[in-house]
Design a protein around this motif. Structure first.
Motif, PDB file in Angstrom:
ATOM      1  N   LYS A  13      -3.434  -5.784  -8.277  1.00 41.70           N
ATOM      2  CA  LYS A  13      -3.306  -5.113  -6.986  1.00 41.70           C
ATOM      3  C   LYS A  13      -4.420  -5.593  -6.067  1.00 41.70           C
ATOM      4  O   LYS A  13      -5.609  -5.420  -6.370  1.00 41.70           O
ATOM      5  CB  LYS A  13      -3.394  -3.594  -7.163  1.00 41.70           C
ATOM      6  CG  LYS A  13      -3.261  -2.813  -5.873  1.00 41.70           C
ATOM      7  CD  LYS A  13      -3.259  -1.317  -6.138  1.00 41.70           C
ATOM      8  CE  LYS A  13      -3.109  -0.539  -4.834  1.00 41.70           C
ATOM      9  NZ  LYS A  13      -1.819  -0.803  -4.161  1.00 41.70           N
ATOM     10  N   ASP A  17      -6.404   0.941  -1.063  1.00 35.50           N
ATOM     11  CA  ASP A  17      -5.123   1.545  -0.723  1.00 35.50           C
ATOM     12  C   ASP A  17      -5.378   2.953  -0.176  1.00 35.50           C
ATOM     13  O   ASP A  17      -6.068   3.747  -0.816  1.00 35.50           O
ATOM     14  CB  ASP A  17      -4.258   1.610  -1.998  1.00 35.50           C
ATOM     15  CG  ASP A  17      -2.821   2.023  -1.735  1.00 35.50           C
ATOM     16  OD1 ASP A  17      -2.578   2.815  -0.801  1.00 35.50           O
ATOM     17  OD2 ASP A  17      -1.935   1.564  -2.472  1.00 35.50           O
ATOM     18  N   GLN A  39       0.836  -1.194   0.000  1.00 37.88           N
ATOM     19  CA  GLN A  39       0.000   0.000   0.000  1.00 37.88           C
ATOM     20  C   GLN A  39       0.869   1.242   0.000  1.00 37.88           C
ATOM     21  O   GLN A  39       2.067   1.192   0.258  1.00 37.88           O
ATOM     22  CB  GLN A  39      -0.918   0.011   1.220  1.00 37.88           C
ATOM     23  CG  GLN A  39      -1.915  -1.135   1.252  1.00 37.88           C
ATOM     24  CD  GLN A  39      -2.854  -1.044   2.437  1.00 37.88           C
ATOM     25  OE1 GLN A  39      -2.660  -0.245   3.351  1.00 37.88           O
ATOM     26  NE2 GLN A  39      -3.897  -1.865   2.437  1.00 37.88           N
ATOM     27  N   GLU A  65      -6.508  -5.161  -2.774  1.00 36.11           N
ATOM     28  CA  GLU A  65      -6.861  -4.072  -1.861  1.00 36.11           C
ATOM     29  C   GLU A  65      -7.885  -4.549  -0.839  1.00 36.11           C
ATOM     30  O   GLU A  65      -8.707  -5.428  -1.134  1.00 36.11           O
ATOM     31  CB  GLU A  65      -7.435  -2.898  -2.640  1.00 36.11           C
ATOM     32  CG  GLU A  65      -6.478  -2.312  -3.674  1.00 36.11           C
ATOM     33  CD  GLU A  65      -7.025  -1.028  -4.278  1.00 36.11           C
ATOM     34  OE1 GLU A  65      -6.975   0.011  -3.588  1.00 36.11           O
ATOM     35  OE2 GLU A  65      -7.504  -1.078  -5.420  1.00 36.11           O
TER      36      GLU A  65
END
Length: 402
Positions: A45, A58, A25, A47
């Motif tokens: 990614k 993030d 992050q 999250e």
């Protein structure tokens, strides 16, 4: 230049086919992921979902200046990535993450050391399932050593690495650079590590390990900073010299400084022997250009105050544009000190495609930095805007092997 349509790049990309799972992050881990994605890696990614008192995702989504609730910085840090929402605090989320990592080449994390192990996602567990896995681990102090359990941000890494002490006017409190250099330096060292590990993996391919053996890349924020501190330690080791803050000057190398003009400031690097001569001739000080004591750097360092005063008197009587014209004509390195507006209006930035307009999901056009470095055969490209939270969850998870 019109905003990017986010189409496929016109040529192959250097990291096409590389799959990366990004668990980090904020800045360091995600900057490494962004750099890989710019050159064709598929970066997924992961999250966290929204929770009570938190918008989820993030935290960088909410940092600095926002448009409709999302940071415009997001369009830089998360371009070219796919967003998948998983709750790593739950067994189901961790198992899904492990299954994604099973099919990946690289995993990036920048949690406090021990966090991944606590979740059952340490390298030993993951590499047992995927022997070719490369794991980039970015932390404040590294995965080992007496400080490993301390929390560490870039500001602390810059201080411990030696940078912050030097970043001051003599006798004044040290200041920060204004951006998180420690994070970015750590990210770039991490990317170098990934590329090295990929090259090493090629050499270990066997029938039993068809992708080759992976490894762990351990990057500490303070070490990434320290690695860029030039002569700081050797000078102390050899001479007991503790390098001191010097403001805008570069101690021991002369002349190299910022100088006032009638309407602003410029920086001048006149520290090469032949460059110094051209600089002195350009400002009308032929006597200094031919002074034998000033023919090399050691002599100039002894008289740096005199040299700086001479240059400052000349620049102070002229506009920035005049100084630039004269010194550029003399092939002396010189530049204005740019603001964001100066960057945005500079034709060289535009010619080098270093300012690229992109469009967010809700129609805002934002200019973002272009791709660095520039490859002639397999260039990078911006193919996707920064994703909405969880935008790609269904599409990515549907590809997992049942």
């Amino acid at each position: 230049m019109s905003p990017l349509p986010f189409s496929a790049p016109p040529s192959p990309q250097a990291l096409g086919g590389l799959r990366v799972i990004e668990l980090g992050q904020l800045i360091a881990g995600p900057f490494a992921g962004k750099t890989l994605a710019d050159f064709g890696a598929e970066v997924i990614k992961i999250e966290p979902p929204p929770a009570e008192g938190s918008a989820g995702g993030d935290p960088l989504r909410q940092w600095r200046m926002l448009h409709n609730g999302t940071s415009v910085w997001w369009q830089v840090q998360s371009r070219n990535k796919h967003s998948v929402v998983l709750d790593l605090r739950t067994p189901e989320g961790r198992e899904t993450a492990a299954r994604l990592i099973d099919e990946a080449d690289v995993v990036i994390e920048n949690f406090k050391p021990g966090t991944m192990e606590k979740w059952g996602l340490g390298y030993d567990a993951l590499s047992a399932r995927n022997p070719g896995l490369i794991m980039l681990r970015i932390s404040g102090y590294g995965q080992t050593g007496p400080y490993k359990d301390r929390p560490g941000f870039a500001v602390v890494g810059e201080a411990m690495g030696g940078m912050r002490y030097l970043n001051a006017e003599p006798g004044r409190i040290p200041v920060r650079a204004g951006v998180s250099l420690g994070d970015t330096l750590a990210a770039l060292h991490g990317v170098i590590g990934i590329l090295l590990a990929l090259q090493a993996r090629h050499a270990t391919v066997t029938s039993e390990v068809p992708k080759g053996r992976g490894q762990v890349i351990d990057v500490a924020l303070y070490e990434a900073v320290f690695n860029c501190m030039e002569s700081l330690l050797p000078e102390y080791s050899a001479f007991g010299a503790v390098r001191q803050p010097a403001g805008s000057a570069l101690p021991g190398i002369a002349p190299s400084n910022a100088y006032p003009c009638a309407d602003g400031m410029v920086v001048i690097g006149g520290n090469g022997d032949s460059i110094f001569k051209r600089l002195m001739i350009a400002i009308g000080r032929d006597d200094l250009a031919t002074d034998p004591e000033l023919a090399s750097n050691p002599g100039r360092v002894k008289r740096v105050a005199e040299i700086d005063a001479t240059i400052g008197a000349w620049t102070g009587a002229r506009a920035v544009s005049q100084v630039l014209d004269v010194l550029n004509a003399a092939s002396v390195p010189v530049g204005r000190i740019y603001t964001a507006q100066d960057i945005a209006e500079d034709p060289h930035y535009r010619a080098r495609e270093m300012i690229v307009p992109v469009t967010t999901h809700d129609g805002l056009t934002v200019e973002v930095p272009g791709i660095v470095p520039k490859l002639s055969g397999t260039p990078g490209a911006i193919q996707r805007r920064g994703p909405l939270l969880g935008e790609d969850t269904e599409a990515v998870l549907s590809r997992l092997k049942k």
